[in-house]
Design a protein around this motif. Structure first.
Motif, mmCIF file in Angstrom:
data_model
loop_
_atom_site.group_PDB
_atom_site.id
_atom_site.type_symbol
_atom_site.label_atom_id
_atom_site.label_comp_id
_atom_site.label_asym_id
_atom_site.label_seq_id
_atom_site.Cartn_x
_atom_site.Cartn_y
_atom_site.Cartn_z
ATOM 1 N N LEU A 27 -0.953 -12.967 -22.437
ATOM 2 C CA LEU A 27 -1.649 -14.180 -23.319
ATOM 3 C C LEU A 27 -1.775 -15.593 -22.358
ATOM 4 O O LEU A 27 -2.605 -16.273 -22.414
ATOM 5 N N ASP A 28 -0.506 -15.641 -21.801
ATOM 6 C CA ASP A 28 -0.440 -17.000 -20.871
ATOM 7 C C ASP A 28 -1.568 -16.713 -19.720
ATOM 8 O O ASP A 28 -1.964 -17.779 -19.244
ATOM 9 N N ALA A 29 -1.634 -15.516 -19.328
ATOM 10 C CA ALA A 29 -2.734 -15.283 -18.110
ATOM 11 C C ALA A 29 -4.230 -15.394 -18.673
ATOM 12 O O ALA A 29 -5.004 -15.381 -17.854
ATOM 13 N N GLY A 30 -4.347 -15.660 -19.921
ATOM 14 C CA GLY A 30 -5.781 -15.621 -20.332
ATOM 15 C C GLY A 30 -6.343 -15.027 -21.781
ATOM 16 O O GLY A 30 -7.426 -15.093 -22.056
ATOM 17 N N ALA A 31 -5.536 -13.983 -22.051
ATOM 18 C CA ALA A 31 -5.796 -13.188 -23.131
ATOM 19 C C ALA A 31 -5.889 -13.901 -24.437
ATOM 20 O O ALA A 31 -5.082 -14.827 -24.518
ATOM 21 N N ASP A 32 -6.757 -13.490 -25.014
ATOM 22 C CA ASP A 32 -7.123 -14.132 -26.669
ATOM 23 C C ASP A 32 -6.045 -13.352 -27.505
ATOM 24 O O ASP A 32 -5.850 -14.066 -28.559
ATOM 25 N N ASP A 33 -5.788 -12.173 -27.586
ATOM 26 C CA ASP A 33 -5.170 -11.392 -28.426
ATOM 27 C C ASP A 33 -4.500 -10.044 -28.087
ATOM 28 O O ASP A 33 -4.783 -9.925 -26.851
ATOM 29 N N TYR A 34 -3.869 -9.329 -29.035
ATOM 30 C CA TYR A 34 -3.379 -8.300 -28.570
ATOM 31 C C TYR A 34 -3.146 -7.156 -29.562
ATOM 32 O O TYR A 34 -3.101 -7.748 -30.724
ATOM 33 N N VAL A 35 -3.152 -6.278 -29.324
ATOM 34 C CA VAL A 35 -2.814 -4.912 -30.299
ATOM 35 C C VAL A 35 -1.844 -4.078 -29.678
ATOM 36 O O VAL A 35 -2.172 -3.672 -28.438
ATOM 37 N N THR A 36 -0.839 -3.516 -30.552
ATOM 38 C CA THR A 36 0.132 -2.676 -30.080
ATOM 39 C C THR A 36 -0.272 -1.218 -30.088
ATOM 40 O O THR A 36 -0.816 -0.845 -31.070
ATOM 41 N N LYS A 37 0.153 -0.593 -29.314
ATOM 42 C CA LYS A 37 -0.316 0.860 -29.069
ATOM 43 C C LYS A 37 1.092 1.429 -29.971
ATOM 44 O O LYS A 37 2.071 1.104 -29.880
ATOM 45 N N PRO A 38 0.734 2.727 -30.442
ATOM 46 C CA PRO A 38 -0.791 3.454 -30.586
ATOM 47 C C PRO A 38 -1.631 2.592 -31.491
ATOM 48 O O PRO A 38 -1.143 1.897 -32.491
ATOM 49 N N VAL A 39 -2.792 2.574 -31.072
ATOM 50 C CA VAL A 39 -3.751 1.519 -31.617
ATOM 51 C C VAL A 39 -3.929 1.893 -33.287
ATOM 52 O O VAL A 39 -4.472 2.983 -33.440
ATOM 53 N N GLY A 40 -3.967 0.831 -34.048
ATOM 54 C CA GLY A 40 -4.312 1.233 -35.358
ATOM 55 C C GLY A 40 -5.878 0.660 -35.118
ATOM 56 O O GLY A 40 -6.278 -0.449 -35.055
ATOM 57 N N MET A 41 -6.798 1.440 -35.613
ATOM 58 C CA MET A 41 -8.182 1.519 -35.473
ATOM 59 C C MET A 41 -8.737 0.120 -36.189
ATOM 60 O O MET A 41 -9.596 -0.645 -35.765
ATOM 61 N N ASP A 42 -8.335 0.303 -37.724
ATOM 62 C CA ASP A 42 -8.819 -0.856 -38.392
ATOM 63 C C ASP A 42 -8.330 -2.107 -37.974
ATOM 64 O O ASP A 42 -9.302 -2.945 -37.937
ATOM 65 N N GLU A 43 -7.233 -2.316 -37.476
ATOM 66 C CA GLU A 43 -6.722 -3.486 -36.952
ATOM 67 C C GLU A 43 -7.455 -4.043 -35.929
ATOM 68 O O GLU A 43 -7.926 -5.088 -35.692
ATOM 69 N N LEU A 44 -7.566 -3.015 -34.952
ATOM 70 C CA LEU A 44 -8.321 -3.237 -33.549
ATOM 71 C C LEU A 44 -9.710 -3.669 -33.930
ATOM 72 O O LEU A 44 -10.457 -4.763 -33.470
ATOM 73 N N LEU A 45 -10.518 -3.085 -34.811
ATOM 74 C CA LEU A 45 -11.849 -3.485 -35.068
ATOM 75 C C LEU A 45 -12.136 -4.869 -35.880
ATOM 76 O O LEU A 45 -12.789 -5.772 -35.597
ATOM 77 N N ALA A 46 -10.897 -5.303 -36.532
ATOM 78 C CA ALA A 46 -10.798 -6.634 -37.037
ATOM 79 C C ALA A 46 -10.587 -7.410 -36.391
ATOM 80 O O ALA A 46 -11.197 -8.671 -36.290
ATOM 81 N N ARG A 47 -9.651 -7.233 -35.088
ATOM 82 C CA ARG A 47 -9.556 -8.137 -34.109
ATOM 83 C C ARG A 47 -10.749 -8.427 -33.317
ATOM 84 O O ARG A 47 -11.020 -9.642 -32.879
ATOM 85 N N VAL A 48 -11.415 -7.605 -33.084
ATOM 86 C CA VAL A 48 -12.824 -7.564 -32.366
ATOM 87 C C VAL A 48 -13.820 -8.280 -32.975
ATOM 88 O O VAL A 48 -14.462 -9.299 -32.469
ATOM 89 N N ARG A 49 -13.904 -8.204 -34.487
ATOM 90 C CA ARG A 49 -14.840 -8.993 -35.255
ATOM 91 C C ARG A 49 -14.354 -10.263 -35.121
ATOM 92 O O ARG A 49 -15.069 -11.190 -35.115
ATOM 93 N N ARG A 50 -13.099 -10.633 -35.480
ATOM 94 C CA ARG A 50 -12.557 -12.083 -35.403
ATOM 95 C C ARG A 50 -12.804 -12.914 -33.942
ATOM 96 O O ARG A 50 -13.353 -13.842 -33.911
ATOM 97 N N ASN A 51 -12.687 -12.201 -32.907
ATOM 98 C CA ASN A 51 -12.757 -12.739 -31.641
ATOM 99 C C ASN A 51 -14.457 -12.986 -31.324
ATOM 100 O O ASN A 51 -14.724 -13.892 -30.763
ATOM 101 N N LEU A 52 -15.160 -12.027 -31.627
ATOM 102 C CA LEU A 52 -16.559 -12.146 -31.441
ATOM 103 C C LEU A 52 -17.075 -13.386 -32.476
ATOM 104 O O LEU A 52 -17.915 -14.222 -32.088
#
Length: 234
Positions: free
Chosen positions: A94-119
């Motif tokens: 995050l300090d290097a410039g990432a906007d968000d993170y998702v923990t593995k194993p990936v929860g697909m609903d959470e990942l898609l929500a994060r994608v929508r939010r960042n877009l």
């Protein structure tokens, strides 16, 4: 019909890239994949994706290095994938410039929500020097030093106002403790996180209407995320 948003997935685990490609494609995105950071960086430069999803631990070029390189060249949203328990690594990414993170194993609903939010954040973001921030339930008038939440005026101290304004300009993103301390108090405060905890607590008392925070969300061991429409939970 609007163009599909482009998403680049960078991960050295082929099974992960297959799963993400299937889920993202099924949600209407155009997806390309890369198996390491170097290939991801080349593809990002050539293809110009709207969002990048990258693993942290990869050979040759790590996800942290990729984040730093991408951020030096563009403001494309970056979501990092990290193994549970890698708090220090998350913070570094995050300090290097990432906007968000998702923990593995990936929860697909959470990942898609994060994608929508960042877009959505990219679509709604404007000039960083804007004098009035109208976002979700909040109106922050910088010149008038005035904040309203659902048309209810909130009285903040100068430091509280400064912190809330900074979070609002990064809405939907995870902002690390280090980044917040540096922005609000400067480099000499980086070893004094208690300042931040106290200030966040004071703001929450004024803007939240329930015991569970819905606007300023704690990302354990990492930082805070501002949800202006109150969509998150701690």
């Amino acid at each position: 019909m609007p163009d599909k948003k482009r998403i680049l997935v960078v991960d050295d685990e082929s099974q992960i890239t297959r799963v993400l490609r299937t889920a993202l494609t099924g949600s209407g995105y155009e997806v390309r994949t890369a198996e390491d950071g170097h290939a991801g960086l080349r593809l990002a430069r050539e293809w110009q994706p709207d969002l990048v999803i990258t693993d942290v631990s990869m050979p040759n070029m790590t996800g942290i290095e990729l984040c730093g390189q991408l951020r030096s060249e563009s403001q494309v949203p970056i979501i990092v994938l990290s193994v549970k328990g890698e708090e220090r690594t998350k913070v570094e990414a995050l300090d290097a410039g990432a906007d968000d993170y998702v923990t593995k194993p990936v929860g697909m609903d959470e990942l898609l929500a994060r994608v929508r939010r960042n877009l959505a954040r990219v679509r709604s973001s404007g000039d960083g020097s804007q004098k009035k921030i109208e976002i979700g339930d909040f109106v922050i008038d910088v010149d008038a030093f005035r904040v309203t939440v659902k048309k209810r005026e909130i009285r903040l101290t100068p430091k509280e106002f400064e912190l809330l304004q900074f979070l609002a300009r990064h809405a939907g993103r995870v902002v690390t403790h280090r980044a917040l301390l540096f922005a609000i108090w400067g480099p000499n405060s980086l070893e004094q996180p208690e300042h931040l905890r106290v200030l966040v607590g004071q703001i929450r008392k004024k803007i939240e209407t329930e015991d569970t925070p819905h606007y300023i969300i704690t990302e354990p061991w990492v930082g805070y995320r501002f949800e202006p429409a109150g969509e998150g939970t701690e």
